[in-house]
Motif scaffolding. Sequence first.
Motif, PDB file in Angstrom:
ATOM      1  N   LEU A 132      49.280 -53.042  35.052  1.00 48.41           N
ATOM      2  CA  LEU A 132      49.848 -54.196  35.733  1.00 48.41           C
ATOM      3  C   LEU A 132      50.950 -53.830  36.716  1.00 48.41           C
ATOM      4  O   LEU A 132      51.112 -54.478  37.749  1.00 48.41           O
ATOM      5  CB  LEU A 132      50.383 -55.188  34.692  1.00 48.41           C
ATOM      6  CG  LEU A 132      49.326 -55.820  33.776  1.00 48.41           C
ATOM      7  CD1 LEU A 132      49.979 -56.770  32.786  1.00 48.41           C
ATOM      8  CD2 LEU A 132      48.264 -56.557  34.593  1.00 48.41           C
ATOM      9  N   ASN A 133      51.721 -52.793  36.428  1.00 50.14           N
ATOM     10  CA  ASN A 133      52.823 -52.402  37.299  1.00 50.14           C
ATOM     11  C   ASN A 133      52.406 -51.448  38.409  1.00 50.14           C
ATOM     12  O   ASN A 133      53.246 -51.035  39.208  1.00 50.14           O
ATOM     13  CB  ASN A 133      53.943 -51.769  36.473  1.00 50.14           C
ATOM     14  CG  ASN A 133      54.547 -52.743  35.488  1.00 50.14           C
ATOM     15  OD1 ASN A 133      54.600 -53.943  35.748  1.00 50.14           O
ATOM     16  ND2 ASN A 133      54.995 -52.234  34.353  1.00 50.14           N
ATOM     17  N   ARG A 134      51.128 -51.094  38.462  1.00 48.34           N
ATOM     18  CA  ARG A 134      50.682 -50.094  39.438  1.00 48.34           C
ATOM     19  C   ARG A 134      49.549 -50.596  40.327  1.00 48.34           C
ATOM     20  O   ARG A 134      48.954 -49.810  41.064  1.00 48.34           O
ATOM     21  CB  ARG A 134      50.213 -48.828  38.700  1.00 48.34           C
ATOM     22  CG  ARG A 134      51.354 -48.077  38.010  1.00 48.34           C
ATOM     23  CD  ARG A 134      50.817 -46.931  37.185  1.00 48.34           C
ATOM     24  NE  ARG A 134      50.157 -47.409  35.976  1.00 48.34           N
ATOM     25  CZ  ARG A 134      49.550 -46.604  35.108  1.00 48.34           C
ATOM     26  NH1 ARG A 134      49.504 -45.299  35.322  1.00 48.34           N
ATOM     27  NH2 ARG A 134      48.993 -47.105  34.021  1.00 48.34           N
TER      28      ARG A 134
ATOM     29  N   LEU B 275      47.894 -53.978  42.929  1.00 42.05           N
ATOM     30  CA  LEU B 275      48.292 -55.057  43.815  1.00 42.05           C
ATOM     31  C   LEU B 275      48.266 -56.403  43.090  1.00 42.05           C
ATOM     32  O   LEU B 275      47.630 -56.569  42.049  1.00 42.05           O
ATOM     33  CB  LEU B 275      47.365 -55.108  45.027  1.00 42.05           C
ATOM     34  CG  LEU B 275      47.347 -53.858  45.915  1.00 42.05           C
ATOM     35  CD1 LEU B 275      46.338 -54.017  47.022  1.00 42.05           C
ATOM     36  CD2 LEU B 275      48.727 -53.561  46.479  1.00 42.05           C
ATOM     37  N   ARG B 276      48.958 -57.368  43.699  1.00 40.35           N
ATOM     38  CA  ARG B 276      49.060 -58.683  43.084  1.00 40.35           C
ATOM     39  C   ARG B 276      47.696 -59.352  42.975  1.00 40.35           C
ATOM     40  O   ARG B 276      47.377 -59.974  41.960  1.00 40.35           O
ATOM     41  CB  ARG B 276      50.009 -59.567  43.911  1.00 40.35           C
ATOM     42  CG  ARG B 276      50.142 -60.990  43.380  1.00 40.35           C
ATOM     43  CD  ARG B 276      50.825 -60.995  42.033  1.00 40.35           C
ATOM     44  NE  ARG B 276      50.811 -62.312  41.430  1.00 40.35           N
ATOM     45  CZ  ARG B 276      51.351 -62.597  40.257  1.00 40.35           C
ATOM     46  NH1 ARG B 276      51.947 -61.641  39.564  1.00 40.35           N
ATOM     47  NH2 ARG B 276      51.293 -63.797  39.772  1.00 40.35           N
ATOM     48  N   LYS B 277      46.847 -59.232  44.003  1.00 42.28           N
ATOM     49  CA  LYS B 277      45.540 -59.869  43.962  1.00 42.28           C
ATOM     50  C   LYS B 277      44.654 -59.266  42.873  1.00 42.28           C
ATOM     51  O   LYS B 277      43.881 -59.977  42.219  1.00 42.28           O
ATOM     52  CB  LYS B 277      44.864 -59.763  45.319  1.00 42.28           C
ATOM     53  CG  LYS B 277      44.565 -58.355  45.794  1.00 42.28           C
ATOM     54  CD  LYS B 277      43.939 -58.364  47.174  1.00 42.28           C
ATOM     55  CE  LYS B 277      43.539 -56.954  47.623  1.00 42.28           C
ATOM     56  NZ  LYS B 277      42.474 -56.399  46.760  1.00 42.28           N
ATOM     57  N   ASP B 278      44.776 -57.960  42.663  1.00 39.58           N
ATOM     58  CA  ASP B 278      44.013 -57.324  41.589  1.00 39.58           C
ATOM     59  C   ASP B 278      44.577 -57.711  40.214  1.00 39.58           C
ATOM     60  O   ASP B 278      43.833 -57.814  39.236  1.00 39.58           O
ATOM     61  CB  ASP B 278      44.033 -55.806  41.754  1.00 39.58           C
ATOM     62  CG  ASP B 278      43.363 -55.373  43.053  1.00 39.58           C
ATOM     63  OD1 ASP B 278      42.423 -56.068  43.473  1.00 39.58           O
ATOM     64  OD2 ASP B 278      43.792 -54.359  43.627  1.00 39.58           O
ATOM     65  N   ARG B 279      45.889 -57.955  40.144  1.00 37.76           N
ATOM     66  CA  ARG B 279      46.491 -58.391  38.883  1.00 37.76           C
ATOM     67  C   ARG B 279      45.992 -59.786  38.502  1.00 37.76           C
ATOM     68  O   ARG B 279      45.754 -60.059  37.317  1.00 37.76           O
ATOM     69  CB  ARG B 279      48.009 -58.402  39.022  1.00 37.76           C
ATOM     70  CG  ARG B 279      48.748 -58.539  37.702  1.00 37.76           C
ATOM     71  CD  ARG B 279      50.239 -58.591  37.936  1.00 37.76           C
ATOM     72  NE  ARG B 279      50.697 -57.454  38.736  1.00 37.76           N
ATOM     73  CZ  ARG B 279      51.939 -57.327  39.188  1.00 37.76           C
ATOM     74  NH1 ARG B 279      52.824 -58.282  38.937  1.00 37.76           N
ATOM     75  NH2 ARG B 279      52.276 -56.275  39.900  1.00 37.76           N
ATOM     76  N   ASP B 280      45.808 -60.667  39.469  1.00 38.72           N
ATOM     77  CA  ASP B 280      45.268 -61.990  39.193  1.00 38.72           C
ATOM     78  C   ASP B 280      43.838 -61.903  38.661  1.00 38.72           C
ATOM     79  O   ASP B 280      43.437 -62.692  37.797  1.00 38.72           O
ATOM     80  CB  ASP B 280      45.313 -62.848  40.450  1.00 38.72           C
ATOM     81  CG  ASP B 280      46.739 -63.128  40.899  1.00 38.72           C
ATOM     82  OD1 ASP B 280      47.647 -63.038  40.052  1.00 38.72           O
ATOM     83  OD2 ASP B 280      46.932 -63.431  42.095  1.00 38.72           O
TER      84      ASP B 280
ATOM     85  N   GLU C 212      52.803 -62.031  31.532  1.00 37.27           N
ATOM     86  CA  GLU C 212      53.615 -63.224  31.732  1.00 37.27           C
ATOM     87  C   GLU C 212      52.815 -64.375  32.323  1.00 37.27           C
ATOM     88  O   GLU C 212      53.345 -65.475  32.452  1.00 37.27           O
ATOM     89  CB  GLU C 212      54.797 -62.901  32.653  1.00 37.27           C
ATOM     90  CG  GLU C 212      55.713 -61.810  32.139  1.00 37.27           C
ATOM     91  CD  GLU C 212      56.470 -62.217  30.874  1.00 37.27           C
ATOM     92  OE1 GLU C 212      56.580 -63.444  30.651  1.00 37.27           O
ATOM     93  OE2 GLU C 212      56.936 -61.341  30.144  1.00 37.27           O
ATOM     94  N   ASP C 213      51.594 -64.142  32.713  1.00 36.41           N
ATOM     95  CA  ASP C 213      50.793 -65.166  33.376  1.00 36.41           C
ATOM     96  C   ASP C 213      50.502 -66.319  32.419  1.00 36.41           C
ATOM     97  O   ASP C 213      49.960 -66.130  31.328  1.00 36.41           O
ATOM     98  CB  ASP C 213      49.479 -64.554  33.873  1.00 36.41           C
ATOM     99  CG  ASP C 213      48.675 -65.528  34.705  1.00 36.41           C
ATOM    100  OD1 ASP C 213      49.054 -65.744  35.860  1.00 36.41           O
ATOM    101  OD2 ASP C 213      47.697 -66.089  34.175  1.00 36.41           O
TER     102      ASP C 213
END
Length: 531
Positions: free
Chosen positions: A66-68, A70-75, A95-96
Amino acid sequence: MKIPYVVSTNSRNAYRTAEFMQQSNGEVQRRIIAENFEWDDGYTPPPLSFVAAIALSKIFHRINPLNRILRKDRDILMDLFPADIPLKYSVRFIEDEQYWKRSFNIKFPTRLELGVSFWKGKYLSTCLQEYLENAKPDLFLEDEAVELASLVSPYIYQLGLNQLQIIRQPKPPVPDPNTVEDNCEFSVPKLYDHIPLEPVLRKLYNLQEISLVFGLNNLGDEYMPRYFEFSIRDCESLCRGLEHLNHIKTIRINRSNLDCSKVKVILQNLVKKETIEELDFNHCKIGDYGMKALGGFIYVHKNIRRIRIANNRFKEIGVAGIAYALQMNPEAPIELIGKYLHRIYIYFSLNPMSLQCATTFAAAFVRCKEKPKTLIVNSCGFRGASAEKMAGLLCLNRGLTRLDMAANNLSGEAEATLLSALEQNKKILRIDLRRTHISEETQAKVDELLERNRNLVGQESEASEEIPPLYLKAKVDELLERNRNLIGQESEASEEIPPLYLNEPEYMIWEYNPNNPDYIPGRYPERVPEI
């Protein structure tokens, strides 16, 4: 080479499988159709990032990306993560809110929750609730419970336990012919202990509200009275855990055998807990002795606002204890039950009250220095004289804005007393008179008077704002001078008080001593003037 571009359309149509053959058993089960050259029409293979996200979602307990990424891939990962990830891996890193909402609906499909704004806290609170409700006291692992509580404590603000398992009752020993023993099953000491709540509660440092039910659900034919008992040791363990909670505001113990001795232990341990604002003891077995202790708690505690005591077992002495606390003007503005933030909120529903109870209660409301805002006495068995006393409260107590008297009998003289009181009281805004046996004409008159009071809200304050300060000072000086000139003179007669009885001490005793069983608030006794 792409086959459709090389093989002609006529050749493909000639060797195409007939439609009636495609419906045969052999063709229906076939997954690979080699002669279908248009299998990739309208089909776009997924990007490599999506394929990688699927692979990462399956090994989150080993690799946390999660910390490594991109935001779109995290979603994308939030939608792919399974709901059965161990809490020790997911709580600290995810946290989502949508993930926790989806996990809640998957793990607890039968629970319907509305208006939840913090799904992570709701999910973790439900997980801890499920663990504690099903934990066996005989096999309770304290270290495991403390580890779970420490893990979820930063996110839990409310905890509700709808049942608690009771300790296994030991059976009488096997009879021995060579020894004389007491093998009677009634001689075996009964144990009512539950799991110790102290080690769990002391870790929930953000907890603000706790609800407990000492009992078991869905017993069916296995019902036993002992399943709903609990011991003094349970109360002491609960209080020791609450001592470490610096933000606790609400404590609820419902549908349990909470009697006088147990509630006294709880109140003694909570009297120095200044963060407490609400105590809910609905549907318990608190008697007169416990209600007197509760009255003392109200008098001593500085911040208590709401105390729910519906459906208990107290009578005249218990009502007197609460009445004393109201009359003594405690330091904190007490709200005895309610969802509206008024200064005082009283809720005694489902507590049958005799005439003496109603008399004591009426006396408390007339005399109390902190005027109550809301009074709920639904289904308290008021009828006749007791109903007339409660209806007559509106004559002398001008602080009430809400009065609920549903499911009582207000027919007869109580109905006339209610209308007479409402005509004089311009502060009351809401009255619940459902199933009180009053006529439609009376209900219409009550609605008319309440509408009049609602239209008067705010007019007095608005009028006072328009008065100039200099005029106010002059008016005050004028009134003070008038009072000085009236010193030693008899009071002026009013429409309510006949002039012949103004200076009679007996009249003042009648007016300010509502403990008189014949006294009806707002009604004066008939007097025969002396000749």
